[in-house]
Design an enzyme around this catalytic site. Structure first.
Site, PDB file in Angstrom:
ATOM      1  N   ARG A  67       0.814  -1.225   0.000  1.00  0.00           N
ATOM      2  CA  ARG A  67       0.000   0.000   0.000  1.00  0.00           C
ATOM      3  C   ARG A  67       0.843   1.269   0.000  1.00  0.00           C
ATOM      4  O   ARG A  67       0.306   2.369  -0.142  1.00  0.00           O
ATOM      5  CB  ARG A  67      -0.972  -0.008   1.186  1.00  0.00           C
ATOM      6  CG  ARG A  67      -2.215  -0.848   0.873  1.00  0.00           C
ATOM      7  CD  ARG A  67      -3.078  -1.031   2.092  1.00  0.00           C
ATOM      8  NE  ARG A  67      -3.548   0.242   2.617  1.00  0.00           N
ATOM      9  CZ  ARG A  67      -3.944   0.425   3.884  1.00  0.00           C
ATOM     10  NH1 ARG A  67      -3.893  -0.570   4.740  1.00  0.00           N
ATOM     11  NH2 ARG A  67      -4.363   1.607   4.283  1.00  0.00           N
ATOM     12  N   THR A 112       2.559 -14.072  11.300  1.00  0.00           N
ATOM     13  CA  THR A 112       3.513 -13.498  12.262  1.00  0.00           C
ATOM     14  C   THR A 112       4.213 -14.564  13.116  1.00  0.00           C
ATOM     15  O   THR A 112       5.374 -14.383  13.501  1.00  0.00           O
ATOM     16  CB  THR A 112       2.812 -12.462  13.158  1.00  0.00           C
ATOM     17  OG1 THR A 112       1.549 -12.983  13.591  1.00  0.00           O
ATOM     18  CG2 THR A 112       2.559 -11.159  12.418  1.00  0.00           C
ATOM     19  N   GLY A 122      -6.388  -7.183  16.045  1.00  0.00           N
ATOM     20  CA  GLY A 122      -6.707  -8.308  16.917  1.00  0.00           C
ATOM     21  C   GLY A 122      -7.251  -7.774  18.228  1.00  0.00           C
ATOM     22  O   GLY A 122      -6.761  -6.779  18.756  1.00  0.00           O
ATOM     23  N   LYS A 157      28.354  25.368   1.971  1.00  0.00           N
ATOM     24  CA  LYS A 157      28.534  23.913   1.870  1.00  0.00           C
ATOM     25  C   LYS A 157      30.000  23.572   2.020  1.00  0.00           C
ATOM     26  O   LYS A 157      30.846  24.151   1.336  1.00  0.00           O
ATOM     27  CB  LYS A 157      28.049  23.417   0.504  1.00  0.00           C
ATOM     28  CG  LYS A 157      28.095  21.918   0.385  1.00  0.00           C
ATOM     29  CD  LYS A 157      28.507  21.400  -0.984  1.00  0.00           C
ATOM     30  CE  LYS A 157      29.858  21.839  -1.425  1.00  0.00           C
ATOM     31  NZ  LYS A 157      30.381  21.131  -2.589  1.00  0.00           N
ATOM     32  N   ASN A 176      35.058  39.179   5.967  1.00  0.00           N
ATOM     33  CA  ASN A 176      33.744  39.642   5.526  1.00  0.00           C
ATOM     34  C   ASN A 176      33.536  39.270   4.062  1.00  0.00           C
ATOM     35  O   ASN A 176      34.340  39.639   3.204  1.00  0.00           O
ATOM     36  CB  ASN A 176      33.642  41.148   5.687  1.00  0.00           C
ATOM     37  CG  ASN A 176      32.221  41.629   5.443  1.00  0.00           C
ATOM     38  OD1 ASN A 176      31.406  41.669   6.352  1.00  0.00           O
ATOM     39  ND2 ASN A 176      31.923  41.971   4.203  1.00  0.00           N
ATOM     40  N   ASN A 197      33.506  26.900  -7.364  1.00  0.00           N
ATOM     41  CA  ASN A 197      34.239  25.729  -6.868  1.00  0.00           C
ATOM     42  C   ASN A 197      34.264  24.576  -7.848  1.00  0.00           C
ATOM     43  O   ASN A 197      34.984  23.618  -7.648  1.00  0.00           O
ATOM     44  CB  ASN A 197      33.622  25.254  -5.536  1.00  0.00           C
ATOM     45  CG  ASN A 197      32.163  24.866  -5.690  1.00  0.00           C
ATOM     46  OD1 ASN A 197      31.465  25.368  -6.581  1.00  0.00           O
ATOM     47  ND2 ASN A 197      31.687  23.985  -4.832  1.00  0.00           N
ATOM     48  N   ARG A 206      38.631  43.835 -12.700  1.00  0.00           N
ATOM     49  CA  ARG A 206      37.428  44.200 -13.432  1.00  0.00           C
ATOM     50  C   ARG A 206      37.846  45.273 -14.427  1.00  0.00           C
ATOM     51  O   ARG A 206      38.902  45.893 -14.264  1.00  0.00           O
ATOM     52  CB  ARG A 206      36.344  44.725 -12.486  1.00  0.00           C
ATOM     53  CG  ARG A 206      36.754  45.984 -11.777  1.00  0.00           C
ATOM     54  CD  ARG A 206      35.743  46.474 -10.744  1.00  0.00           C
ATOM     55  NE  ARG A 206      36.201  47.732 -10.192  1.00  0.00           N
ATOM     56  CZ  ARG A 206      36.162  48.062  -8.903  1.00  0.00           C
ATOM     57  NH1 ARG A 206      35.701  47.205  -8.014  1.00  0.00           N
ATOM     58  NH2 ARG A 206      36.596  49.224  -8.504  1.00  0.00           N
TER      59      ARG A 206
HETATM   60  C1  UD1 Z   1      -1.162  -7.842  13.515  1.00  0.00           C
HETATM   61  C2  UD1 Z   1      -1.694  -8.691  14.674  1.00  0.00           C
HETATM   62  C3  UD1 Z   1      -2.931  -8.026  15.262  1.00  0.00           C
HETATM   63  C4  UD1 Z   1      -2.624  -6.622  15.689  1.00  0.00           C
HETATM   64  C5  UD1 Z   1      -2.008  -5.837  14.565  1.00  0.00           C
HETATM   65  C6  UD1 Z   1      -1.469  -4.508  15.085  1.00  0.00           C
HETATM   66  C7  UD1 Z   1      -1.178 -11.004  14.194  1.00  0.00           C
HETATM   67  C8  UD1 Z   1      -1.698 -12.310  13.683  1.00  0.00           C
HETATM   68  N1  UD1 Z   1      -2.020  -9.998  14.181  1.00  0.00           N
HETATM   69  O1  UD1 Z   1      -2.155  -7.858  12.502  1.00  0.00           O
HETATM   70  O2  UD1 Z   1      -3.413  -8.772  16.356  1.00  0.00           O
HETATM   71  O3  UD1 Z   1      -3.793  -5.989  16.162  1.00  0.00           O
HETATM   72  O4  UD1 Z   1      -0.894  -6.527  13.985  1.00  0.00           O
HETATM   73  O5  UD1 Z   1      -1.042  -3.704  14.030  1.00  0.00           O
HETATM   74  O6  UD1 Z   1      -0.023 -10.946  14.603  1.00  0.00           O
HETATM   75  N2  UD1 Z   1       4.987 -10.063   9.075  1.00  0.00           N
HETATM   76  C9  UD1 Z   1       6.028 -10.839   8.657  1.00  0.00           C
HETATM   77  N3  UD1 Z   1       5.777 -12.044   8.087  1.00  0.00           N
HETATM   78  C10 UD1 Z   1       4.510 -12.513   7.902  1.00  0.00           C
HETATM   79  C11 UD1 Z   1       3.436 -11.699   8.312  1.00  0.00           C
HETATM   80  C12 UD1 Z   1       3.709 -10.495   8.901  1.00  0.00           C
HETATM   81  O7  UD1 Z   1       7.183 -10.444   8.812  1.00  0.00           O
HETATM   82  O8  UD1 Z   1       4.374 -13.626   7.380  1.00  0.00           O
HETATM   83  C13 UD1 Z   1       5.272  -8.780   9.690  1.00  0.00           C
HETATM   84  C14 UD1 Z   1       4.792  -7.606   8.860  1.00  0.00           C
HETATM   85  O9  UD1 Z   1       5.835  -7.110   8.044  1.00  0.00           O
HETATM   86  C15 UD1 Z   1       4.406  -6.590   9.921  1.00  0.00           C
HETATM   87  C16 UD1 Z   1       3.997  -7.434  11.096  1.00  0.00           C
HETATM   88  O10 UD1 Z   1       4.562  -8.719  10.905  1.00  0.00           O
HETATM   89  O11 UD1 Z   1       5.525  -5.795  10.286  1.00  0.00           O
HETATM   90  C17 UD1 Z   1       2.464  -7.543  11.274  1.00  0.00           C
HETATM   91  O12 UD1 Z   1       1.913  -8.163  10.142  1.00  0.00           O
HETATM   92  P1  UD1 Z   1       0.551  -7.651   9.508  1.00  0.00           P
HETATM   93  O13 UD1 Z   1       0.233  -8.502   8.350  1.00  0.00           O
HETATM   94  O14 UD1 Z   1       0.585  -6.175   9.329  1.00  0.00           O
HETATM   95  O15 UD1 Z   1      -0.472  -8.017  10.685  1.00  0.00           O
HETATM   96  P2  UD1 Z   1      -1.870  -7.350  10.989  1.00  0.00           P
HETATM   97  O16 UD1 Z   1      -2.919  -7.983  10.155  1.00  0.00           O
HETATM   98  O17 UD1 Z   1      -1.733  -5.880  10.970  1.00  0.00           O
END
Ligand code: UD1
Ligand code: MG
Length: 455
Positions: free
Chosen positions: A17, A83, A143, A345, A371, A380, A434
């Site tokens: 996004r 996650t 969540g 600079k 001055n 430069n 000059r």
């Molecule tokens: C997550 C939480 C949610 C919370 C919210 C807060 C979980 C399942 N959900 O949801 O409870 O309210 O964040 O913002 O944890 N990432 C990885 N690998 C993956 C998936 C995610 O590295 O496979 C990283 C993403 O880059 C990001 C973070 O984990 O930095 C969170 O992932 P995202 O998909 O944004 O989770 P949310 O749906 O926002």
């Protein structure tokens, strides 16, 4: 004595996004990447080990992680399976670590150190899992922290999986979780993907830990602190929150910001006491402002830009602006005056030197009390290379002079206005380069008379 800490920062998200060729977590707030902010915060906890989980091919993100400290370990999560899977990508660190584990998201850059410390305190107090929560103005997408009659958290339910009743809960998971369990990798290994998204949710660790008899406790922080960045408009909101916080600190430490909302600071801006900053001033990375400096309105001051990492210092009592532009390598000495429409600079301006109007001062030195007249240009650049200009102490450069580098103006020398100086000028000499003035008495009157006769 706190238990040794392993921190795991999840940074594998592509951030589609953002509509950007740059990975999301490398987008900057106050001149530092989001990942850099999070790692900076993590460092203040003195972790034993630090891990960052990146997506495949995200070498730039891994490099940014290592730039925060050679000790930072990076792990690649091959597929984005959720996650919990992301945390398990750091399994080699998890399995060899004895102690607490703190999981953070790299796209949540406004967290305060105090909040992270409070989570650790809960572990010290006997919790097996500590969850960071916040009351969301609009909880959609987050969540939810589900609690029992005593207010203890029993589970986290992702929005997509929540019932209508559960969706009414406004206490949400911020994403930061701390663990003190004997084998976190094994616990996470038990998480399944039977949910709406088919992902491995880290948040399921809460219910599992409780089932194992661990206490789960919560820290609640303000929503501002846990703003997660997914789009450019959220990035701008985070920037403004960060700026507001930092301006307050700067004022608290003894600087006057006449119109705080119009002053932009960087993550590393250092500002001394009794500094005054007038409205509409932008300060980029790498800038140190010493005590009693005045920055007048509409000045643009950047010490580090791209590969140009020279830094910039404005020493005690100097006055800069209005409408000044200071760039990397500018060293503005004590009581120096830099006036309107002056660009500096990579130049050392020694004590008391002045350039009050309309000048380009690039690559070299301006000696003490020298001055630089209005309209002076340090020429430069020859199209290939930059060359040095050295102006001695107490020298006087007349207005509208061009100093063609490499060139030296000796101590106390004068350069006549409008000169183009291509050769060195000895100390205490006068150089005028000059065309000599020619004056024709009565010429203008005769010319007018002639033009009036002929229509
Ligand atoms: C997550 C939480 C949610 C919370 C919210 C807060 C979980 C399942 N959900 O949801 O409870 O309210 O964040 O913002 O944890 N990432 C990885 N690998 C993956 C998936 C995610 O590295 O496979 C990283 C993403 O880059 C990001 C973070 O984990 O930095 C969170 O992932 P995202 O998909 O944004 O989770 P949310 O749906 O926002
Ligand atoms: Mg998210």
């Amino acid at each position: 004595m706190a238990s040794p800490l392993l921190t795991i920062v999840l940074a594998a998200g592509k951030g589609t996004r953002m509509r950007s060729d740059t990975p999301k977590v490398l987008h900057a707030i106050a001149g530092r990447s989001m990942l850099g902010h999070v790692l900076d915060r993590v460092r203040t906890l003195s972790p034993e080990r630090q891990a960052v989980v990146v997506g495949p091919g995200m070498e730039a993100v891994a490099a940014e992680a290592r730039a925060a400290g050679a000790e930072v370990e990076t792990y690649v999560q091959p597929d984005q399976r959720g996650t919990a899977d992301a945390v398990l990508a750091a399994a080699p660190a998890l399995k060899t670590h004895q102690g607490d584990v703190l999981v953070l998201f790299a796209d949540t850059p406004l967290l305060r150190v105090e909040t992270l410390s409070r989570l650790r305190d809960l572990l010290e107090g006997g919790a097996g899992v500590a969850v960071l929560g916040f009351e969301a103005a609009d909880p959609t997408g987050y969540g939810r922290l589900l609690t029992d009659a005593t207010g203890a958290v029993v589970a986290i339910r992702e929005h997509a999986d929540a019932s209508t009743d559960e969706r009414r809960v406004r206490l949400c998971n911020a994403g930061v979780m701390a663990f003190r369990v004997p084998d976190l990798a094994a616990l996470l290994g038990r998480i399944g993907s039977g949910n709406a998204k088919g992902e491995l949710y880290l948040t399921d660790a809460v219910a599992l830990a409780r089932g194992d008899g661990h206490v789960v406790r919560t820290v609640v922080c303000s929503e501002d602190e846990v703003l997660g960045i997914n789009s450019r408009d959220q990035l701008a909101v985070a920037e403004s929150i960060w700026q507001r916080r930092r301006r307050l600190e700067v004022m608290h430490d003894g600087a006057t910001l006449v119109a705080p909302d119009t002053v932009w600071l960087s993550h590393d801006t250092a500002i001394g006491r009794d500094v005054t900053i007038e409205p509409n001033v932008f300060i980029g990375p790498g800038v140190v402002i010493e005590d009693r400096v005045t920055i007048r309105a509409n000045s643009h001051i950047v010490g580090v830009h791209g590969k140009d990492k020279a830094g910039l210092r404005i020493r005690e009592g100097a006055i800069v602006g209005p409408f000044a532009r200071l760039r990397p390598g500018a060293d503005i000495g004590r009581d120096v005056h830099i006036g309107n429409f002056v660009e500096v600079k990579n130049v050392v301006m020694e004590t008391g030197a002045k350039a009050n109007h309309l000048a380009y001062i690039g690559d070299g030195r301006v000696g003490a009390e020298a001055n630089i007249g209005a309209g002076t240009i340090f020429c430069n650049y020859d199209g290939f290379q930059k060359h040095q200009t050295d102006v001695g102490a107490g020298a006087f450069i007349g207005s509208n002079s061009a100093l063609v580098a490499p060139v030296k103006i000796g101590d106390g020398a004068y350069v006549g206005s409008g000169s183009v100086i291509t050769k060195n000028v000895p100390a205490d000499a006068l150089a005028v380069a000059r065309a000599p003035q020619e004056t024709r008495e009565g010429w203008a009157a005769k010319y007018r008379a002639r033009r009036k006769r002929k229509p």
